[in-house]
Design a protein around this motif. Sequence first.
Motif, mmCIF file in Angstrom:
data_model
loop_
_atom_site.group_PDB
_atom_site.id
_atom_site.type_symbol
_atom_site.label_atom_id
_atom_site.label_comp_id
_atom_site.label_asym_id
_atom_site.label_seq_id
_atom_site.Cartn_x
_atom_site.Cartn_y
_atom_site.Cartn_z
ATOM 1 N N MET A 179 0.838 -1.314 0.050
ATOM 2 C CA MET A 179 -0.083 -0.006 -0.072
ATOM 3 C C MET A 179 1.057 1.198 0.089
ATOM 4 O O MET A 179 1.974 1.402 0.720
ATOM 5 C CB MET A 179 -0.941 -0.163 1.179
ATOM 6 C CG MET A 179 -2.168 0.514 1.097
ATOM 7 S SD MET A 179 -3.300 -0.110 -0.080
ATOM 8 C CE MET A 179 -3.395 -1.956 0.259
ATOM 9 N N ASN A 180 0.542 2.198 -0.903
ATOM 10 C CA ASN A 180 1.359 3.425 -0.878
ATOM 11 C C ASN A 180 1.294 4.249 0.565
ATOM 12 O O ASN A 180 0.093 4.220 0.953
ATOM 13 C CB ASN A 180 0.695 4.397 -1.960
ATOM 14 C CG ASN A 180 1.172 4.035 -3.223
ATOM 15 O OD1 ASN A 180 1.905 2.815 -3.488
ATOM 16 N ND2 ASN A 180 0.812 4.445 -4.168
ATOM 17 N N ASP A 181 2.396 4.661 1.038
ATOM 18 C CA ASP A 181 2.054 5.578 1.982
ATOM 19 C C ASP A 181 2.097 7.096 1.450
ATOM 20 O O ASP A 181 2.984 7.769 1.092
ATOM 21 C CB ASP A 181 3.332 5.509 2.817
ATOM 22 C CG ASP A 181 3.454 6.575 4.234
ATOM 23 O OD1 ASP A 181 4.311 6.388 4.800
ATOM 24 O OD2 ASP A 181 2.343 7.305 4.197
ATOM 25 N N LYS A 182 1.038 7.732 1.414
ATOM 26 C CA LYS A 182 0.748 8.598 0.469
ATOM 27 C C LYS A 182 1.399 10.126 1.208
ATOM 28 O O LYS A 182 1.735 10.958 0.544
ATOM 29 C CB LYS A 182 -0.898 8.987 0.307
ATOM 30 C CG LYS A 182 -1.457 7.932 -0.600
ATOM 31 C CD LYS A 182 -2.752 8.092 -1.159
ATOM 32 C CE LYS A 182 -3.267 7.295 -2.089
ATOM 33 N NZ LYS A 182 -4.484 7.452 -2.515
ATOM 34 N N ASN A 183 1.424 9.991 2.427
ATOM 35 C CA ASN A 183 2.060 11.253 3.109
ATOM 36 C C ASN A 183 3.478 11.163 2.668
ATOM 37 O O ASN A 183 4.230 12.218 2.741
ATOM 38 C CB ASN A 183 1.726 11.189 4.833
ATOM 39 C CG ASN A 183 0.338 11.511 4.881
ATOM 40 O OD1 ASN A 183 -0.104 12.003 4.156
ATOM 41 N ND2 ASN A 183 0.037 10.855 6.048
ATOM 42 N N ALA A 184 4.167 10.125 2.687
ATOM 43 C CA ALA A 184 5.582 9.895 2.417
ATOM 44 C C ALA A 184 5.840 10.392 0.834
ATOM 45 O O ALA A 184 6.917 10.841 0.588
ATOM 46 C CB ALA A 184 6.041 8.445 2.288
ATOM 47 N N ASN A 185 4.788 10.322 -0.021
ATOM 48 C CA ASN A 185 4.908 11.083 -1.275
ATOM 49 C C ASN A 185 4.721 12.560 -1.101
ATOM 50 O O ASN A 185 4.690 13.219 -2.177
ATOM 51 C CB ASN A 185 3.855 10.487 -2.154
ATOM 52 C CG ASN A 185 4.263 9.054 -2.489
ATOM 53 O OD1 ASN A 185 5.353 8.431 -2.257
ATOM 54 N ND2 ASN A 185 3.203 8.268 -2.945
ATOM 55 N N GLY A 186 4.510 13.101 -0.030
ATOM 56 C CA GLY A 186 4.317 14.634 0.057
ATOM 57 C C GLY A 186 2.993 15.165 -0.054
ATOM 58 O O GLY A 186 2.951 16.167 -0.244
ATOM 59 N N ARG A 187 1.752 14.279 -0.176
ATOM 60 C CA ARG A 187 0.700 15.105 -0.693
ATOM 61 C C ARG A 187 0.264 16.027 0.450
ATOM 62 O O ARG A 187 -0.215 17.097 -0.324
ATOM 63 C CB ARG A 187 -0.387 13.868 -0.681
ATOM 64 C CG ARG A 187 -0.159 13.392 -2.240
ATOM 65 C CD ARG A 187 -1.226 12.002 -2.129
ATOM 66 N NE ARG A 187 -1.357 11.406 -3.529
ATOM 67 C CZ ARG A 187 -0.379 10.751 -3.826
ATOM 68 N NH1 ARG A 187 0.815 10.217 -3.295
ATOM 69 N NH2 ARG A 187 -0.563 10.132 -5.331
ATOM 70 N N ASN A 188 0.441 15.640 1.647
ATOM 71 C CA ASN A 188 0.187 16.792 2.397
ATOM 72 C C ASN A 188 0.850 18.363 2.276
ATOM 73 O O ASN A 188 0.190 19.313 2.322
ATOM 74 C CB ASN A 188 0.429 16.315 3.987
ATOM 75 C CG ASN A 188 -0.795 15.778 4.504
ATOM 76 O OD1 ASN A 188 -1.972 15.831 4.121
ATOM 77 N ND2 ASN A 188 -0.327 14.687 5.149
#
Lengths: 450, 423
Positions: free
Chosen positions: B1-10
Motif C-alpha cells: 500500500m502506498n504511504d501517500k504522506n511519504a509522497n508528500g501529498r500533504n
Amino acid sequence: MQDSTIENKDSVKTDVIDEAVERGLERLTPERIAGVINQVLAKETGARFKTYIDTCMRCGLCADACSFFLSNDRDPKFSPAAKVKQTLTEMLEKRGNVSKDFLKNMVRIAHTECNVCKRCSMYCPFGIDIAYMMLTVRRICHKLEITPLYIQDTVNSHSATMNQMWVKEDEWIDTLQWQEEDAREEFEDLRIPLDKDGADIMYSVIAPEPKFQAGLIYQTAVIMHAAGVNWTMPSNPGWDNSNMAMFTGDFEISGRLAKAHYEAAADLHVNRIVMGECGHAFRSVYDVGNRWAGWRMPPIELVHAIDFFHELLTTGRIKVKEKYKKSVTLHDPCNVSRGRGLHDKAREVVNLLCDNFIEMTPNKEHNFCCGAGGGVINCGPPYKTTRMINNRVKKEQLEQTGAEVLIAPCHNCHSGLEDITHHYGVDMEIKFFGDIIYEVMEKTIYQGGV
Amino acid sequence: MNDKNANGRNAWDWQTEKKQIPVKEWESQFNWVEEPHVSPDGEQVASIVNSDEAEFSICVNGDVWEDTFEKAWSLKFSPDGRLAVLAANDEEWTVCIDGTEWESRFDYIWGMTFSSDGSYLGAAIQQDGEYGVVVNDEPWESLYENMNHFTLSEQGGSAAVVQVSSMSQGDIDGFAGGLFSLAVNGEPMPQTFMNIWDPAFDSQGKHLAFTIRKNRSDYSIFQVDTAWDQTFQSAWKPAFIENDTSLVAPVRTGGKWYLYKNARPFWSNVYEQLWQIAVHQEKKSIAAIVSDSYGKWTVSQDDRPWTNHADQMITDLSFSEQGDTLCALFKTNGAWTVVANDKPWDLGADKLWKPAMDATGEIVAARFEKQGRYHLAVNGRVAPGDYDMLFDPEISPDGTKILIKSITGGIYSRQVLSVDGLI
C-alpha cells in the motif's frame, strides 16, 4: 523459368533422423505412451473430435485439396483423411498401445506433412477440420516429448523470453532505436515511440524482424510517420506476436504468449493492435492463444497489416507517388485469407500499389499454402528436402503466373516461398506489402489530422 | 500500500486554483518534443527534446537541463517527484535524475522501475553481454548471460529470473534440465527450473514466490524456499497474504482454474480463468479477475463473483488504501468503464486509466478518452469540460480536492478543484 524436370530429383524421406524425436522415443515406456494418448483423446477432446472421427467416410474429396497429396503424384497416403487414419484412428483402435515406430511415423506426418492450412476442410462435405485433428496429434507428441528439435527449441525460446528467437530484452529495444536513428535519414524527426501511453496503435512484430530483418521495422516506421499515425511499440515482453507453441500442441505456452501480447497493449492503453505481415501470428492471437486464455475474441481490436495498409491507402494517409511497374502476383496466406477473409482487401491493396497484377490460380481462400505454414518450416533442416518435394504444386502454381514479383504478406510464407524459388530455380522476387509501399509511397507527412 | 504522506501529498499546494505552462511553445525551440510527462504534484511538466543530430536533453517547465545526451528514452517522474531518464553518451548508458547522472555506466539499461514511495529506482542492465540489475546506482556484483522478469521490492530489494548455465543452440534437453534460477539482490537461489515467471515479493521484501515449470507439462509454485509438491496444467503469478505468512496462487487443473493457498485448494468456486490477484492485508480480502463462464469476465472478491460482467477484458484490479473499495476497469462491446464495488459507471470510454482513490475509497476518480477528447469522471459522474490530454488525477489526503493536470490548446494546466463541485 527453369526446367521443371528437376523437381523429381529427390524423393520424400520417411527416415529422417531428428535427434529430439529419437531421444524422446528412447525415454518412452509402453505405459507412458498409452497413458498420454488416452489422456489426450479422452480428456482433452470432446464432441467435435468424436463427430469428426465418426463422420469421415473416406470419400476422398479432401485429397485433391491437399498440396502434399498433389505434390506426391496423388499418393493416397498423403490425403488428409489418410493422415488421420494413419495416426488418430490407429491410436483409437489400439487404445493407445502403439509402437515407437508408429510414433516416429506419426511425428513426421503430423508435424511435417500437414500445414494445418484448413484447405481440405473447405472441400470436405462435412467440413471436418483436419487441422484440428492434426493439432490433436501434435498435442500428443508434445505430451510425449517427441516434438521435432528445431520447433521445440523455438517454443523453449518463447517460454523463456516471450519471443521465438532468444532475442534479449536490450537487443529488442536497441534494435528499435537503431532503426529509428537510421530512418531519420529520411525524416529527421521520425520516431519509433517506445511505451507511449495512450497511443492509438500498438504495433507488434514477430521476432525474426529484430533478429534478422530489422529493415522491415525501418520501413514500418517510415510508413507510420508519413501517415501521421499515433503509434507505439512496447519495450517489454509481449512485443512478439508469434507463437510456435500453438503448432506444437503446447497450448499452455501458447496461451501465456497471447496473454503477454494483450497485456502489453492494455498496459499502453491503445485502441488497437496492428500486427506486421505474419499469418500464423494472426491466427495465434485472433483465434487460438486468446481462446485458451479465455478471451472468446481478441480483447483489444487486432488488425493485420493487410487491413491496416488498406486503411492507410484508401483514406489517403499514404499516397502512391508512382505505381509499381513490375508484374506481380499475390500469395494468400492461409491464416489471413481462409482464417480471416482478407484476400479481397489484399487484392485492393495490390491494385492500389501496382500496375500489373497477375492472379494466381487457385486463389483467395482456395489458394494453396506456401508449404511452410503450420510450423512445418520450423521443424528445420532435417525435413527441408522432403518439404521441397511436398511443395511441388506450389512451385508449379507460382511458375504459371509468369510474374516477376510475388507478394507474400506473411513471414512464414516468405521463408517457405524463398525456399521453393531457390530449390526449384524459379526466377521470382518475393516481397512484403511493406516493401512495395515503402518503394512507391510519397515520402511526405500526412496533414489531414490524426 | 502506498504511504501517500511519504509522497508528500500533504505538503503539496492544494490551494492554488490554476497554474499554466505553455508547452506548445517548446516546439519552436527544438527539432522535436516528445510526449510530455507530469510530476505527481503537477508542478512540473517535462519532455525529452531534440536540438540537433544525436543531441537530446530534458525540458522541464521550459527550462532545459544543462547536460545533453546522444540518446535518451524512458522519461519518468518518480512517485516522490524526481525526474529520471535513461540516457547515453559515447555509447555508455546511465540514469540521469533531475539533471544529475549516476556514476555507474552500462552497455545498456532499461526497465526503469520505482518503489511506490520513490526512494528506490531500479533497472535492468547489460554490461559486456551479461545481464543484471542496478538499484540506486548500485549494480549487482554478479551478472548473467540472460535475464528476465526484473522486479523491485518496496524496500529496494531486487530479483530477476537469470540463466545460470549455458546452453548450446538447440539443446532442448539442457533446457529441460533447468537453466534458470531466481537471483535475489544478485545472488541466485540454488534451485533451477525449466521456466520461472512472475516473481513476487512479500510486503516486507523478505520473501519471494514465483511460478515455475518443472517439465514441459507440469507447472507449480515456488514459495519462499521450496516448490509446492503438487503440479498443475498451468499457473499464474502468486501473491502473499495474511501478513506475508501465506501465499495464494491461481492454478489450472482438469482444464479449470482454482485459487490455491499454501498448496491446498482455497476458494471453492472453479473458474474458466483466474488471474491478477489483488490483496488487502488488513481487511484479509483477496480479489481476482475471473471468467466464471467462458468468454465472460468478472471480479471475484473472496470467492464471491460480482454480478456485473465484461465480455472483452478486465484490468487494473485494485483496493483503496483502507480496503473498502475494490475497483476494476471493464471492457464490453469495445467500451471501457469503471466498476467499483460491483457498481458500473456509465462512461463508454475508448481508453481508460486506473482510477485514483482516496484512502477511504469514497472518492474514485478516473481519466478517460472518448472520441479523441479526454475527460475526468468522479464517482461515476463525468466532470464538465474536456481536454486535449489529461494526466492521472490526484486526490488530496483529506479527500476534499482533486488535482487535475491537463493540456489543452498547447497550455499545460495544474488545477485543484473541490470534489463536491464534481460529484
